[in-house]
Design a protein around this motif. Structure first.
Motif, PDB file in Angstrom:
ATOM      1  N   ARG A 222       0.833  -1.207   0.000  1.00  0.00           N
ATOM      2  CA  ARG A 222       0.000   0.000   0.000  1.00  0.00           C
ATOM      3  C   ARG A 222       0.865   1.253   0.000  1.00  0.00           C
ATOM      4  NH1 ARG A 222      -3.856   2.481  -2.235  1.00  0.00           N
ATOM      5  NH2 ARG A 222      -4.899   4.048  -0.933  1.00  0.00           N
ATOM      6  N   ASP A 223       1.983   1.205   0.735  1.00  0.00           N
ATOM      7  CA  ASP A 223       2.901   2.343   0.757  1.00  0.00           C
ATOM      8  C   ASP A 223       3.477   2.621  -0.626  1.00  0.00           C
ATOM      9  OD1 ASP A 223       2.482   2.723   3.448  1.00  0.00           O
ATOM     10  OD2 ASP A 223       4.360   1.754   4.080  1.00  0.00           O
ATOM     11  N   GLN A 224       3.545   1.585  -1.462  1.00  0.00           N
ATOM     12  CA  GLN A 224       4.010   1.759  -2.839  1.00  0.00           C
ATOM     13  C   GLN A 224       2.889   2.211  -3.770  1.00  0.00           C
ATOM     14  OE1 GLN A 224       6.077  -1.644  -4.448  1.00  0.00           O
ATOM     15  NE2 GLN A 224       7.840  -1.369  -3.104  1.00  0.00           N
ATOM     16  N   GLY A 225       1.703   2.368  -3.231  1.00  0.00           N
ATOM     17  CA  GLY A 225       0.592   2.866  -4.033  1.00  0.00           C
ATOM     18  C   GLY A 225      -0.315   1.805  -4.614  1.00  0.00           C
ATOM     19  N   ALA A 226      -0.127   0.554  -4.226  1.00  0.00           N
ATOM     20  CA  ALA A 226      -0.957  -0.521  -4.784  1.00  0.00           C
ATOM     21  C   ALA A 226      -2.370  -0.466  -4.221  1.00  0.00           C
ATOM     22  CB  ALA A 226      -0.335  -1.875  -4.480  1.00  0.00           C
ATOM     23  N   ALA A 227      -3.343  -0.765  -5.065  1.00  0.00           N
ATOM     24  CA  ALA A 227      -4.718  -0.989  -4.620  1.00  0.00           C
ATOM     25  C   ALA A 227      -4.836  -2.450  -4.217  1.00  0.00           C
ATOM     26  CB  ALA A 227      -5.709  -0.657  -5.739  1.00  0.00           C
ATOM     27  N   LEU A 228      -5.431  -2.710  -3.063  1.00  0.00           N
ATOM     28  CA  LEU A 228      -5.421  -4.055  -2.506  1.00  0.00           C
ATOM     29  C   LEU A 228      -6.828  -4.612  -2.331  1.00  0.00           C
ATOM     30  CD1 LEU A 228      -2.776  -3.535   0.323  1.00  0.00           C
ATOM     31  CD2 LEU A 228      -2.382  -4.336  -2.016  1.00  0.00           C
ATOM     32  N   ALA A 229      -6.961  -5.895  -2.649  1.00  0.00           N
ATOM     33  CA  ALA A 229      -8.137  -6.679  -2.274  1.00  0.00           C
ATOM     34  C   ALA A 229      -7.699  -7.614  -1.161  1.00  0.00           C
ATOM     35  CB  ALA A 229      -8.662  -7.474  -3.469  1.00  0.00           C
ATOM     36  N   LEU A 230      -8.442  -7.636  -0.049  1.00  0.00           N
ATOM     37  CA  LEU A 230      -8.103  -8.472   1.091  1.00  0.00           C
ATOM     38  C   LEU A 230      -9.214  -9.464   1.365  1.00  0.00           C
ATOM     39  CD1 LEU A 230      -5.839  -6.361   1.567  1.00  0.00           C
ATOM     40  CD2 LEU A 230      -6.386  -6.463   4.004  1.00  0.00           C
ATOM     41  N   THR A 231      -8.836 -10.604   1.931  1.00  0.00           N
ATOM     42  CA  THR A 231      -9.826 -11.604   2.323  1.00  0.00           C
ATOM     43  C   THR A 231      -9.677 -11.912   3.808  1.00  0.00           C
ATOM     44  OG1 THR A 231      -8.424 -13.549   1.902  1.00  0.00           O
ATOM     45  CG2 THR A 231      -9.675 -12.652   0.028  1.00  0.00           C
ATOM     46  N   TYR A 232     -10.711 -12.515   4.370  1.00  0.00           N
ATOM     47  CA  TYR A 232     -10.664 -12.990   5.751  1.00  0.00           C
ATOM     48  C   TYR A 232     -11.253 -14.389   5.783  1.00  0.00           C
ATOM     49  CZ  TYR A 232     -15.588 -11.543   5.708  1.00  0.00           C
ATOM     50  OH  TYR A 232     -16.918 -11.380   5.387  1.00  0.00           O
ATOM     51  N   LEU A 233     -10.814 -15.193   6.768  1.00  0.00           N
ATOM     52  CA  LEU A 233     -11.174 -16.607   6.759  1.00  0.00           C
ATOM     53  C   LEU A 233     -12.641 -16.856   7.069  1.00  0.00           C
ATOM     54  CD1 LEU A 233     -10.404 -19.552   6.495  1.00  0.00           C
ATOM     55  CD2 LEU A 233      -9.588 -19.494   8.872  1.00  0.00           C
ATOM     56  N   GLY A 234     -13.200 -16.137   8.032  1.00  0.00           N
ATOM     57  CA  GLY A 234     -14.597 -16.381   8.411  1.00  0.00           C
ATOM     58  C   GLY A 234     -15.057 -15.347   9.411  1.00  0.00           C
ATOM     59  N   ASP A 235     -16.218 -15.601  10.001  1.00  0.00           N
ATOM     60  CA  ASP A 235     -16.810 -14.627  10.911  1.00  0.00           C
ATOM     61  C   ASP A 235     -15.925 -14.328  12.108  1.00  0.00           C
ATOM     62  OD1 ASP A 235     -19.001 -14.426   9.262  1.00  0.00           O
ATOM     63  OD2 ASP A 235     -20.226 -15.853  10.396  1.00  0.00           O
ATOM     64  N   LYS A 236     -15.212 -15.332  12.622  1.00  0.00           N
ATOM     65  CA  LYS A 236     -14.336 -15.095  13.768  1.00  0.00           C
ATOM     66  C   LYS A 236     -13.161 -14.192  13.412  1.00  0.00           C
ATOM     67  CE  LYS A 236     -15.272 -19.281  16.475  1.00  0.00           C
ATOM     68  NZ  LYS A 236     -14.683 -20.499  17.092  1.00  0.00           N
ATOM     69  N   ALA A 237     -12.683 -14.304  12.185  1.00  0.00           N
ATOM     70  CA  ALA A 237     -11.530 -13.511  11.765  1.00  0.00           C
ATOM     71  C   ALA A 237     -11.915 -12.095  11.347  1.00  0.00           C
ATOM     72  CB  ALA A 237     -10.814 -14.204  10.609  1.00  0.00           C
ATOM     73  N   ARG A 238     -13.138 -11.906  10.901  1.00  0.00           N
ATOM     74  CA  ARG A 238     -13.513 -10.612  10.316  1.00  0.00           C
ATOM     75  C   ARG A 238     -13.248  -9.419  11.242  1.00  0.00           C
ATOM     76  NH1 ARG A 238     -18.588  -9.042   6.463  1.00  0.00           N
ATOM     77  NH2 ARG A 238     -18.049  -6.827   6.292  1.00  0.00           N
ATOM     78  N   PRO A 239     -13.598  -9.467  12.529  1.00  0.00           N
ATOM     79  CA  PRO A 239     -13.343  -8.297  13.380  1.00  0.00           C
ATOM     80  C   PRO A 239     -11.876  -7.915  13.488  1.00  0.00           C
ATOM     81  CG  PRO A 239     -14.873  -9.810  14.443  1.00  0.00           C
ATOM     82  CD  PRO A 239     -14.319 -10.531  13.256  1.00  0.00           C
ATOM     83  N   HIS A 240     -10.978  -8.892  13.286  1.00  0.00           N
ATOM     84  CA  HIS A 240      -9.542  -8.615  13.358  1.00  0.00           C
ATOM     85  C   HIS A 240      -8.999  -8.067  12.038  1.00  0.00           C
ATOM     86  CE1 HIS A 240      -9.367 -10.696  17.213  1.00  0.00           C
ATOM     87  NE2 HIS A 240     -10.061 -11.675  16.667  1.00  0.00           N
ATOM     88  N   VAL A 241      -9.642  -8.437  10.930  1.00  0.00           N
ATOM     89  CA  VAL A 241      -9.110  -8.069   9.618  1.00  0.00           C
ATOM     90  C   VAL A 241      -9.798  -6.842   9.032  1.00  0.00           C
ATOM     91  CG1 VAL A 241      -8.568  -8.942   7.298  1.00  0.00           C
ATOM     92  CG2 VAL A 241      -8.605 -10.517   9.229  1.00  0.00           C
ATOM     93  N   GLU A 242     -11.049  -6.640   9.343  1.00  0.00           N
ATOM     94  CA  GLU A 242     -11.793  -5.526   8.724  1.00  0.00           C
ATOM     95  C   GLU A 242     -11.156  -4.166   9.011  1.00  0.00           C
ATOM     96  OE1 GLU A 242     -16.389  -4.455   7.682  1.00  0.00           O
ATOM     97  OE2 GLU A 242     -15.976  -5.545   9.543  1.00  0.00           O
ATOM     98  N   PRO A 243     -10.725  -3.884  10.257  1.00  0.00           N
ATOM     99  CA  PRO A 243     -10.059  -2.584  10.474  1.00  0.00           C
ATOM    100  C   PRO A 243      -8.785  -2.430   9.644  1.00  0.00           C
ATOM    101  CG  PRO A 243     -10.670  -3.594  12.566  1.00  0.00           C
ATOM    102  CD  PRO A 243     -10.854  -4.641  11.517  1.00  0.00           C
TER     103      PRO A 243
END
Length: 248
Positions: free
Chosen positions: A23-44
């Motif tokens: 991201r610091d290099q300017g890339a646009a990123l698509a991110l994934t998360y494993l499931g509902d338990k992981a989402r609160p940690h990854v969404e921010p």
């Protein structure tokens, strides 16, 4: 550049160090998360890097792979890079001897940790219309016996071999495929290994630089390999481990 990062679990993940560097290099990123338990940690984290695509991905569920790549194709139309940072083995197989591993446990570890790279590469390649780069993460236990690493050693060896064959398959399309072999880093996945504290201490004692690597240092190398600045590097396993592999 537009890229897909698979495997961010929290802000200590190797994949997160890579995401920030890209991201610091300017890339646009698509991110994934494993499931509902992981989402609160990854969404921010997805918000922090302004990821326009943020979707669930369990690589054992083909429909989620379909949805992810259909979305990338619809929203972006193309893809420049893919970062694969996924590893899993059932605890009962991971903590035992390779000799005692179950056929099902070994197959699960191989499917999630290794063949998932092949499945994702097959879907990403058609979107890399002008060439691109694919990168996965490995560990020194792929080539030497590391106490406590168990069946992940053979699995990571297969992953690195897959990188070489994928590089040969995708080279005519100007798609590069590499692996980063990191030193021990205290991530959530690594915490599941037995004897991990001892492994980290040994790495500090024996690595030529007498230090551990950070997720930021891994991220910097990943950003280089995934960028157009590394146009002729493919089929390689590249070490980011303070030199641990030469003495470990």
């Amino acid at each position: 550049m537009k890229g897909l990062i698979v495997g961010v679990a929290n802000d200590q993940s190797l994949a997160w160090g890579c995401a920030r560097a890209l991201r610091d290099q300017g890339a646009a990123l698509a991110l994934t998360y494993l499931g509902d338990k992981a989402r609160p940690h990854v969404e921010p984290l997805a918000r922090a890097v302004e990821a326009p695509i943020f979707l669930p991905l369990d690589v054992t569920r083909p429909e989620q792979i379909d949805t992810l790549f259909d979305t990338v194709a619809r929203e972006w139309g193309s893809l420049d890079f893919l970062l694969h940072s996924i590893a899993f083995a059932p605890k009962e197989d991971l903590h035992g001897r390779v000799l005692d591993s179950s056929a099902q446990g070994f197959a699960t570890a191989m499917d999630v940790s290794c063949h998932s790279l092949i499945r994702l590469a097959a879907r990403a390649a058609p979107l890399m219309k002008n060439g691109g780069s694919i990168l996965t993460l490995s560990f020194y236990g792929s080539e030497k016996v590391v106490p406590g690493y168990g069946i992940m050693g053979p699995v990571k060896a297969a992953l690195e071999a897959s990188v070489r064959y994928l590089a040969a398959d995708l080279g005519p399309s100007r798609i590069r495929v590499n692996a980063l072999s990191t030193g021990p880093v205290r991530t959530r996945a690594a915490s599941g290994l037995s004897h991990f504290d001892a492994l980290m201490m040994r790495a500090v004692e024996t690595a030529p630089l007498h230090q551990l690597v950070t997720i930021e240092q891994v991220g910097d190398m990943a950003a280089f390999l995934l960028s157009p600045r590394a146009p002729t590097i493919t089929g390689q396993t590249i070490y980011v481990d303070a030199g641990y592999n030469v003495t470990g």
